[in-house]
Structures are given as C-alpha cells and as structure tokens.
Design a protein around this motif. Structure first.
Motif, mmCIF file in Angstrom:
data_model
loop_
_atom_site.group_PDB
_atom_site.id
_atom_site.type_symbol
_atom_site.label_atom_id
_atom_site.label_comp_id
_atom_site.label_asym_id
_atom_site.label_seq_id
_atom_site.Cartn_x
_atom_site.Cartn_y
_atom_site.Cartn_z
ATOM 1 N N VAL A 12 0.846 -1.203 0.000
ATOM 2 C CA VAL A 12 0.000 0.000 0.000
ATOM 3 C C VAL A 12 0.884 1.257 0.000
ATOM 4 N N ILE A 13 1.918 1.244 0.851
ATOM 5 C CA ILE A 13 2.796 2.421 0.934
ATOM 6 C C ILE A 13 3.517 2.643 -0.402
ATOM 7 N N ALA A 14 4.081 1.551 -0.944
ATOM 8 C CA ALA A 14 4.870 1.689 -2.178
ATOM 9 C C ALA A 14 3.993 2.097 -3.352
ATOM 10 N N ALA A 15 2.815 1.462 -3.461
ATOM 11 C CA ALA A 15 1.927 1.784 -4.586
ATOM 12 C C ALA A 15 1.424 3.223 -4.453
ATOM 13 N N THR A 16 1.057 3.608 -3.231
ATOM 14 C CA THR A 16 0.548 4.970 -3.030
ATOM 15 C C THR A 16 1.638 5.995 -3.341
ATOM 16 N N ALA A 17 2.848 5.722 -2.867
ATOM 17 C CA ALA A 17 3.950 6.656 -3.142
ATOM 18 C C ALA A 17 4.225 6.728 -4.643
ATOM 19 N N SER A 18 4.215 5.557 -5.309
ATOM 20 C CA SER A 18 4.468 5.538 -6.759
ATOM 21 C C SER A 18 3.393 6.312 -7.512
ATOM 22 N N PHE A 19 2.159 6.259 -6.997
ATOM 23 C CA PHE A 19 1.090 6.987 -7.661
ATOM 24 C C PHE A 19 1.140 8.474 -7.305
ATOM 25 N N LEU A 20 1.428 8.737 -6.023
ATOM 26 C CA LEU A 20 1.371 10.138 -5.575
ATOM 27 C C LEU A 20 2.455 11.010 -6.196
ATOM 28 N N VAL A 21 3.589 10.403 -6.558
ATOM 29 C CA VAL A 21 4.668 11.222 -7.145
ATOM 30 C C VAL A 21 4.167 11.910 -8.421
ATOM 31 N N PRO A 22 3.697 11.157 -9.451
ATOM 32 C CA PRO A 22 3.191 11.884 -10.633
ATOM 33 C C PRO A 22 1.911 12.670 -10.326
ATOM 34 N N TRP A 23 1.093 12.161 -9.401
ATOM 35 C CA TRP A 23 -0.160 12.857 -9.056
ATOM 36 C C TRP A 23 0.151 14.258 -8.508
ATOM 37 N N VAL A 24 1.075 14.313 -7.563
ATOM 38 C CA VAL A 24 1.414 15.613 -6.959
ATOM 39 C C VAL A 24 2.099 16.516 -7.995
ATOM 40 N N VAL A 25 3.079 15.933 -8.719
ATOM 41 C CA VAL A 25 3.832 16.741 -9.696
ATOM 42 C C VAL A 25 2.880 17.324 -10.738
ATOM 43 N N LEU A 26 1.990 16.469 -11.264
ATOM 44 C CA LEU A 26 1.103 16.927 -12.334
ATOM 45 C C LEU A 26 -0.013 17.832 -11.799
ATOM 46 N N ALA A 27 -0.496 17.535 -10.588
ATOM 47 C CA ALA A 27 -1.545 18.384 -10.001
ATOM 48 C C ALA A 27 -0.994 19.788 -9.762
ATOM 49 N N VAL A 28 0.176 19.843 -9.146
ATOM 50 C CA VAL A 28 0.777 21.148 -8.880
ATOM 51 C C VAL A 28 1.093 21.857 -10.206
ATOM 52 N N GLY A 29 1.630 21.074 -11.156
ATOM 53 C CA GLY A 29 1.949 21.623 -12.477
ATOM 54 C C GLY A 29 0.709 22.201 -13.145
ATOM 55 N N SER A 30 -0.390 21.462 -13.078
ATOM 56 C CA SER A 30 -1.603 21.932 -13.751
ATOM 57 C C SER A 30 -2.144 23.192 -13.072
ATOM 58 N N LEU A 31 -2.082 23.233 -11.745
ATOM 59 C CA LEU A 31 -2.596 24.414 -11.037
ATOM 60 C C LEU A 31 -1.737 25.642 -11.328
ATOM 61 N N ILE A 32 -0.421 25.422 -11.431
ATOM 62 C CA ILE A 32 0.463 26.548 -11.768
ATOM 63 C C ILE A 32 0.149 27.043 -13.180
ATOM 64 N N LEU A 33 -0.025 26.066 -14.099
ATOM 65 C CA LEU A 33 -0.308 26.449 -15.487
ATOM 66 C C LEU A 33 -1.620 27.201 -15.608
ATOM 67 N N ILE A 34 -2.631 26.714 -14.853
ATOM 68 C CA ILE A 34 -3.933 27.400 -14.891
ATOM 69 C C ILE A 34 -3.771 28.833 -14.383
ATOM 70 N N SER A 35 -2.978 28.982 -13.351
ATOM 71 C CA SER A 35 -2.849 30.317 -12.755
ATOM 72 C C SER A 35 -2.069 31.286 -13.645
ATOM 73 N N ILE A 36 -1.201 30.732 -14.519
ATOM 74 C CA ILE A 36 -0.423 31.660 -15.366
ATOM 75 C C ILE A 36 -0.914 31.710 -16.821
ATOM 76 N N SER A 37 -1.842 30.817 -17.164
ATOM 77 C CA SER A 37 -2.314 30.769 -18.552
ATOM 78 C C SER A 37 -3.570 31.628 -18.721
ATOM 79 N N PRO A 38 -4.030 31.787 -19.988
ATOM 80 C CA PRO A 38 -5.231 32.605 -20.213
ATOM 81 C C PRO A 38 -6.495 31.985 -19.588
ATOM 82 N N ILE A 39 -6.439 30.692 -19.243
ATOM 83 C CA ILE A 39 -7.608 30.067 -18.611
ATOM 84 C C ILE A 39 -7.830 30.746 -17.260
#
Lengths: 222, 323
Positions: free
Chosen positions: A92-119
């Motif tokens: 559970v720990i390993a799978a969650t960590a493996s999933f959370l790494v791209p989840w966090v990176v992409l979630a944060v990335g998308s929120l930053i992009l939304i905040s700086i893009s015309p959207i």
C-alpha cells in the motif's frame, strides 16, 4: 527488524516502478504543454493527463501487486521476515507513493499552469475535484488488486475507471453553481464543490478502511 | 533363504537421529504441528501432527495433491489453519511468523524471483534483510551452481532458477531449511548438483531441513526421518532406519492345500497357488519362523525401497479408509 524489512520492500517497489513513474510524468507534462494553446489545447491536455494518471494507477497496481501473484514471486517475498499483513502495508505504501509522485507533480503543475495561462482561475476548484477523483480511482484499483485474484474484477475496475472519469468531468461541469463560476477569473469554492471534495475524501478513506478490514480477515495469502 | 538390502544401514544417519532427539529434548522441536486442520471445497487437511527435531532432516513424502504444500504454507504462515497449533523455532505461527522467518530458508517449486532483477540484485536484497548472510558462501555457491550474478531472473532456465533460489536461501545460513518440491522439473545433472549441496548441508548438525517431494529417491538420500502424507492425513512418521527395518517382502512357498496364518502387520498378500508374496510393516525374524512353523517355506526376504514402502503405505491407508 521486520519494520526495516517492510521499508526495504517499499524501496524495492519504488525502484521497480521508477521507469514507469518517470514515463507517466513525461506524458502528463506533454499534456500540460497543450494548456498553453488556450481553449483549443484543453481537450488534448485533459486526455493526456487522464491517460497518464490512469496508466500509472493501473501499472502500479497490476505490476507490483497482481503480477507478484501471477508470476509467483509472492512466495519469495513472503519468505522474508515479515508477516503477510506487513507485506500488504508495504504494498500500500509503495503503490501509493508511486502513484502520488506523478499525481502531486502533475496536479501542482496543472494548477500553476492554470494560474499563469489565459484560462481563468475559476478552473482551479474543478481541477482540484478532478485530481481528488483520480485519487479515489487509484484507491479503488489498489483495493481491488490487493483483495482479489480475479482478472475479471480487475479488468472491470480498470474499464470503469476510464469510463467514470469522463462521466465525472461531464457532470461536475453541469452543476449550476460550478458551471457559473468555472470560466470566471477567480476561484470560487461553492457549497456544491466543497460537498464534492468532502465526498471524494470520504470515499478514499472508506475504500482504504474497507481494504484494511478485508486484509485483516484474509486467511490465505498464497 | 536369502536377504537383499537395497538400502544399507548407515550408522551416521543413526547417530544423527540420536543427536537430533537429544537436541529436541534440550531445545524443543524446530517444527511442531498439533491437530492442524484446513478445509477447502475439495480438499481437507486433517489432524496433522508433526515434529522436527533440531538437526534432523525430514523427508515429507506424498502423492500430488496430498497436502504437502498446504502443510508447508501453514507452517510458513502463508495460510491460517482452521484449527490446531503451529510452532516453528519456538514461535507461534502465524502470529510470530516474522520472528521465525528470520531463521528460515524457504524454497518452493512454485516460487519465482523478481523477473526484471538480476541475481546480484537479489543477493544484495536478501543480504540487507538477513544479518547472517554469508557473502563468501554465496560466492562459492555461485561458482558451484555455475550461475552468473549479472543475469536477470527472467533469463534463467528452470534449473538455474531453482539453484538461484537455493543459493539465496542457503547463504542466509538458516537454522531451518524448508524445501517444497524443489527438484520438480530439474534435469538429472541439476538434481545431482542440488542434492550434493544439500548433502553437504546435512553434515551441519545444527541445521534442520524439511524436504517435501513425491520423488522418494531424492528424499531418501538425505533424510533421517520420513513422514508420509496422503489425502490430507499424515499416515506414518518415523525415522528412516525404522521404516526400512520394519518393512519387508517375504516370498513364501506353501504346501499343497496350505493356508497362510494371519499375522499382525501384514499389509498385503499377493499371489496364489503355492507361491505367495507377503508385505509386512512389522517385520521381525520371528515372523519368518512363524510362517515356517505353519508349514510354509520362506524362499526370500526382501528389504523394500522407500518408494515401495511409500506406495504400500498409501495403498494400505486408502484401503483402510475405504473399509
């Protein structure tokens, strides 16, 4: 000592999953790049982000949990000084960590992009709801992978994940209070949206609690 | 009357058995199963009782589907029994299985290494979890088994895979080695290599081995105690010497119209007319004398191989359960 063995197993899974995790992040970043194209790039961006996260959730669970049973490496793993319960916790720990790494990176990335893009920033609450929905889906495939040996159930779960994501995104945008604010310049957290976020968090907690209950009652691990 | 001995007496085994009994009395058994039961829809493990003393090598023999692997999975903590008590190295199983498994090396025919990882990675991984890992011994086994550490597990042949798993289990220097049908599918050369290594380990009197197989020849070479299991029940458990001494096949010649007297321990009587072959599991020289007093001539008394004894035990047990 069994605690340190547990963390070695976590490390082992993170090591085995590292290539795919990097691949999922790369696919997600390609998706995020489409956001710069404005409204025309929204659809490909969402499609690639969903693809990256669903692929990561499915890969993590099928490769490191289901495949250990099918490829008969589970007996080798369980020969180490840890209990099946500790083994499941490591998974559970390993799978969650493996999933959370791209989840966090992409979630944060998308929120930053939304905040700086015309959207407009009005998209931020909907995006957060979507990211939490992906987390629920991951919890579901994780629980199914750990609880059943059935290919049918695992296949059905994977299929339902991709179908339900489209339905979720379709319906959330049609909730009047969300629809009215999502293209606006500021992020507004309506009551309906807060209720959805709370329901998503509750669902993730419920799935993990049911998983813990089911694993505690499990009598056979091979 | 002639006597053939396919399995010669082996004093070292006798001494080992005596030493094992003494150690069991001092430290307690390595494996204890008491009244263990486990039910599946089409199979039931019934009232399994088993003891393995320190330093003892037990051959756990049974036909396919007899319950060997289920018993081993229970004592490794992979499966919870429905009833009964299990202790391994003094630890209750499954509750304290992590503590017990620190001192167990386990190899199963059904077990595989992580396909994408090299043997070297596996060695490092096992070494990091077992403080007693013997790197020198692991290197020696690499050479002896002709294994390449840089090879991924996916690329190993079946024989290499078994040898790699054995290396990873042995270099932990475990107090108990549990081998569940490790020889299945091995070619004769690989079998010889694996058995030779096990024979060397047997000389270490502190180490106990539980060796399950349906091939009696493999088990016979290294075991000093034999347990037979069939249809989920332990049908016999004894030291190998006792087995081989108790079981005999007597070739008898009867006078015309003569009938064989009934003796306890006679498992099977075959033949007809004047020649009969009697199989017994309770042979004493007195049995031959008793037949001669009844008018029969004992033409030959044959020792039986472990395989013959195994088959006779299983058939007798099945006949008994049908009756």
């Amino acid at each position: 000592m069994s605690g340190s063995v547990l963390w070695r197993f976590v490390g082992k899974d993170l090591h085995f999953n590292r290539g795919f995790t990097a691949g999922s992040i790369a696919i997600g970043f390609v998706g995020l790049a489409f956001v710069h194209l404005g409204p025309a790039g929204t659809m490909p961006a969402i499609t690639l982000l969903i693809t990256a996260l669903i692929l990561q959730a499915v890969f993590v669970c099928t490769r490191s949990i289901v495949a250990e049973r099918k490829e008969r490496t589970l007996a080798f793993a369980l020969s180490f000084p840890l209990s099946p319960g500790q083994y499941a916790v490591a998974k559970v720990i390993a799978a969650t960590a493996s999933f959370l790494v791209p989840w966090v990176v992409l979630a944060v990335g998308s929120l930053i992009l939304i905040s700086i893009s015309p959207i407009g920033h009005g998209m931020v609450p909907v995006s957060v709801a979507a990211w939490l929905y992906f987390l629920d889906e991951f919890c579901l495939i994780l629980a199914v992978s750990l609880c059943t040996d059935s290919d049918t159930w695992i296949g059905l779960t994977i299929a339902s994940m991709s179908v339900s994501t489209s339905f979720f995104l379709y319906f959330i945008q049609r909730i009047p209070s969300i629809q009215a604010t999502m293209s606006g310049p500021t992020a507004l957290w309506s009551g309906a949206l807060i209720a959805i976020l709370a329901a998503e968090l509750a669902l993730a907690t419920l799935i993990l609690a049911l998983l813990a209950y089911r694993l505690a009652r499990k009598r056979e691990f091979i | 009357m002639s006597e053939r001995t396919p399995n010669g007496d082996s004093p070292p085994l006798r001494e080992r058995a005596a030493a094992a009994s003494a150690r069991a009395a001092e430290h307690g058994p390595v494996i204890e199963l008491d009244g263990v039961e486990k039910s599946y829809p089409y199979f039931r493990l019934q009232d399994v009782r088993m003891r393995l003393a320190p330093g003892e090598v037990m051959g756990f023999i049974g036909p396919n589907g007899a319950g060997k692997s289920t018993t081993i999975r229970i004592l490794m903590g992979f499966v919870r029994p429905d009833r009964g008590e299990v202790r391994v190295l003094g630890h209750p199983i499954p509750a304290a299985q992590a503590a017990a498994k620190r001192h167990i090396g386990y190899v199963s025919e059904e077990m595989r290494l992580f396909g994408q990882a090299t043997l070297e990675w596996h060695m490092r991984f096992v070494a990091s979890s077992y403080p007693g890992w013997d790197a020198g011994y692991a290197k020696m086994l690499l050479r002896r088994f002709d294994l390449r550490p840089e090879q991924t597990a996916r690329r190993l042949s079946h024989g290499q895979h078994v040898k790699a798993m054995l290396l990873l289990a042995l270099a932990r220097r475990p107090r108990l080695l549990v081998l569940d049908e490790p020889m299945t599918g091995l070619d004769p050369v690989a079998r010889h290599e694996v058995l030779s290594e096990l024979m060397d380990i047997v000389t270490d009197e502190g180490r106990s081995i539980l060796f399950s197989s349906h091939h009696t020849q493999d088990v016979e070479q290294i075991s000093d105690r034999i347990t037979f299991i069939d249809r989920g029940r332990v049908i016999e458990s004894s030291d190998k010497e006792t087995f081989l001494e108790r079981w005999r096949r007597l070739h008898l010649e009867l006078p015309a119209g003569g009938a064989l007297p009934v003796h306890p321990g006679v498992i099977d009587v075959r033949g007809g007319g004047r020649l009969s072959i009697v199989t017994t599991n309770a042979f004493t020289p007195e049995l031959g004398a008793a037949y001669e007093r009844a008018g029969a001539r004992v033409r030959e008394i044959q020792h039986m191989t472990l395989e013959e004894i195994f088959v006779a035990e299983v058939m007798a047990s099945r006949k008994e359960s049908l009756a």
